[in-house]
Structures are given as C-alpha cells and as structure tokens.
Design an enzyme around this catalytic site. Structure first.
Site, PDB file in Angstrom:
ATOM      1  N   GLY A 204      -2.247  35.781  34.897  1.00 13.39           N
ATOM      2  CA  GLY A 204      -3.496  36.592  34.082  1.00 13.39           C
ATOM      3  C   GLY A 204      -4.582  36.543  34.697  1.00 13.39           C
ATOM      4  O   GLY A 204      -4.808  35.572  35.106  1.00 13.39           O
ATOM      5  N   SER A 205      -5.209  37.507  34.956  1.00 10.25           N
ATOM      6  CA  SER A 205      -6.229  37.736  35.965  1.00 10.25           C
ATOM      7  C   SER A 205      -6.903  39.169  35.658  1.00 10.25           C
ATOM      8  O   SER A 205      -6.527  39.730  34.822  1.00 10.25           O
ATOM      9  CB  SER A 205      -5.528  37.741  37.254  1.00 10.25           C
ATOM     10  OG  SER A 205      -4.525  38.286  37.392  1.00 10.25           O
ATOM     11  N   ARG A 206      -7.448  39.454  36.909  1.00  7.90           N
ATOM     12  CA  ARG A 206      -8.403  40.896  37.049  1.00  7.90           C
ATOM     13  C   ARG A 206      -8.328  41.641  38.223  1.00  7.90           C
ATOM     14  O   ARG A 206      -8.294  40.763  39.238  1.00  7.90           O
ATOM     15  CB  ARG A 206      -9.723  40.748  36.289  1.00  7.90           C
ATOM     16  CG  ARG A 206     -10.783  41.704  36.231  1.00  7.90           C
ATOM     17  CD  ARG A 206     -11.813  41.406  35.653  1.00  7.90           C
ATOM     18  NE  ARG A 206     -12.885  41.848  36.171  1.00  7.90           N
ATOM     19  CZ  ARG A 206     -14.182  41.234  36.052  1.00  7.90           C
ATOM     20  NH1 ARG A 206     -14.310  40.276  35.476  1.00  7.90           N
ATOM     21  NH2 ARG A 206     -15.342  41.500  36.941  1.00  7.90           N
TER      22      ARG A 206
END
Length: 246
Positions: A204-206
């Site tokens: 989960g990140s960007r």
C-alpha cells in the site's frame, strides 16, 4: 459492402483470452509461508484460525499478482507507472534527488500522484522507454501516502529515465502506512521499455510522476490508472482536461 480505403488499416482479427494473473516471484515466498501456516492449522484442528489463514493466503497471492499488460507505443507517450487512484495533481519543484545538471531542470513540474491501496497491483512499470540515469533511495517515515507531505517525509525511491531524444521523466515510489519495503528490479544504466516492470512496493503506497514542461496530464483527479496501459500524458500536449465523478 463498403470497400476499405487504401489508407486505412484492417482491424485485427485475432482475439485475446483472459488468463489468471501469475504471482510475482517476490511474493511467492510469502504465499508459501501463509499456505504452510494454513495447512498446519488444519492439521492441528484449529479450524477458525485455519479459515482465517485461508483468506490471508488468498490475499497475499492476490497482492503479489503480476498481470500481463499491453502498453501503447509512441515516443511522446508517458504511461502510468502504477495501478491506483489519481489523488493529487499539483505544480511543484522536482525533488532534489532528481535535480542537477544530469537530472530534471529547475522549475515547476506537474506532479501526478497515484495512490495504491492494498487491493491494487503493486508492480510498478517504466513510464517511458530509455536509459535509467538515476536511482536514489531515501529512508524516511511511514505516514499516510495520501498526504502531500509524504513526498518529502516518507521512505521513497526516485527514478530518472532518459530517452533517445534527451527527454527525462522522473518518478518516485513512496512508502505508505503499512508499506515497509521498496524494491527496484533495475539498476542505473539499464535500458528499459515503456511498460517494463521496474519495481515493487509492499504493502500500500504511492507513485509520483513529474511531467515535462509544456505537458498536461491526460488523467483526472479521481480517475483510476492501470500500470503499463493508461496514458498519463503526451509530451508537448498542454490541453487541460475536465471531467465529472458520477
């Protein structure tokens, strides 16, 4: 029946069949470990825990899924490097790690931020074809990747790719609340194709992409992108899109 104009190309007659996505090698050890724990729980007759672990095993395998993607070709196309939701589009200065004489020039760039939830594919792909000029890892915090300050505070890894025409595109993998490892599949000096797998972030990140001057995004806030397939922008096209969420 109308005849085909001599300048028109015939439509392709082949078909493509759906196939179940493979699990990336980076995730197989986690899926095997979860599967082994599930089997042990069944052998010990701890059924409630065993069924919870069945769900965990399926989720782990799904998280590391690595589907085949079809990448549009074009020297001026910038392709989305990540699956996810476009959460921010802003005019900002490039990160210092991407600047300098051999990096992005001074000035403001349009930054497109793509947020990946734990349900999205987390394999990241190259936005353009070219040579990897720079990879810079920066340790940091693990605040919510949806926040603007995550670009400067969180653990992150910057990439700079330069094509044969001298065009440079920078993009950044940013860790999130539960992401605890950023991986690169390529090294400085490697030649990559647009859409090629270049890295992974767990869990989960960007990803931020810095568009060149005079180039507007062809995606909108709230739009979902597909890594290796969605066209983020076309270099030199500065037309601003508008849209509606419905």
């Amino acid at each position: 029946m109308p005849s085909l104009d001599k300048h028109e190309s015939p439509l392709p007659t082949t078909t493509v069949k759906w196939r179940f996505p493979a699990v990336h090698p980076e995730g197989r050890k986690f899926a095997v470990a979860a599967g082994a724990a599930t089997l042990l729980a069944f052998l010990l007759h701890v059924k409630f825990l065993a069924w919870l672990l069945v769900g965990l095993t399926i989720w782990v395998a799904a998280f590391f899924r690595d589907p085949v993607r079809t990448t549009p070709r074009g020297d001026k196309l910038i392709i989305a490097p990540a699956d996810g939701l476009v959460t921010m589009i802003a005019r900002v200065a490039p990160p210092p790690e991407l600047g300098g004489p051999e990096g992005l020039a001074d000035g403001d760039y349009t930054r497109v931020s793509i947020f990946m939830s734990v349900f999205d594919v987390h394999i990241n792909r190259a936005p353009i074809s070219g040579r990897v000029k720079r990879i810079a890892y920066v340790p940091g915090k693990f605040v919510n990747a949806d926040l603007d300050k995550a670009s400067e505070d969180n653990e992150r890894q910057h990439f700079l790719v330069e094509n044969s025409d001298g065009l440079r595109v920078g993009f950044t993998q940013i860790a999130g609340l539960v992401a605890r490892r950023i991986l690169a599949f390529v090294r400085e000096g490697d030649v990559v194709d647009a859409g090629q797998r270049i890295g992974l972030i767990r869990f989960g990140s960007r990803v931020d992409v810095y568009l060149p001057a005079g180039t507007a995004p062809m995606v909108l806030l709230g739009q979902r992108t597909i890594a290796g397939e969605t066209v983020l922008a076309e270099v030199g096209i500065d037309a601003t899109l508008t849209g509606i969420s419905q």
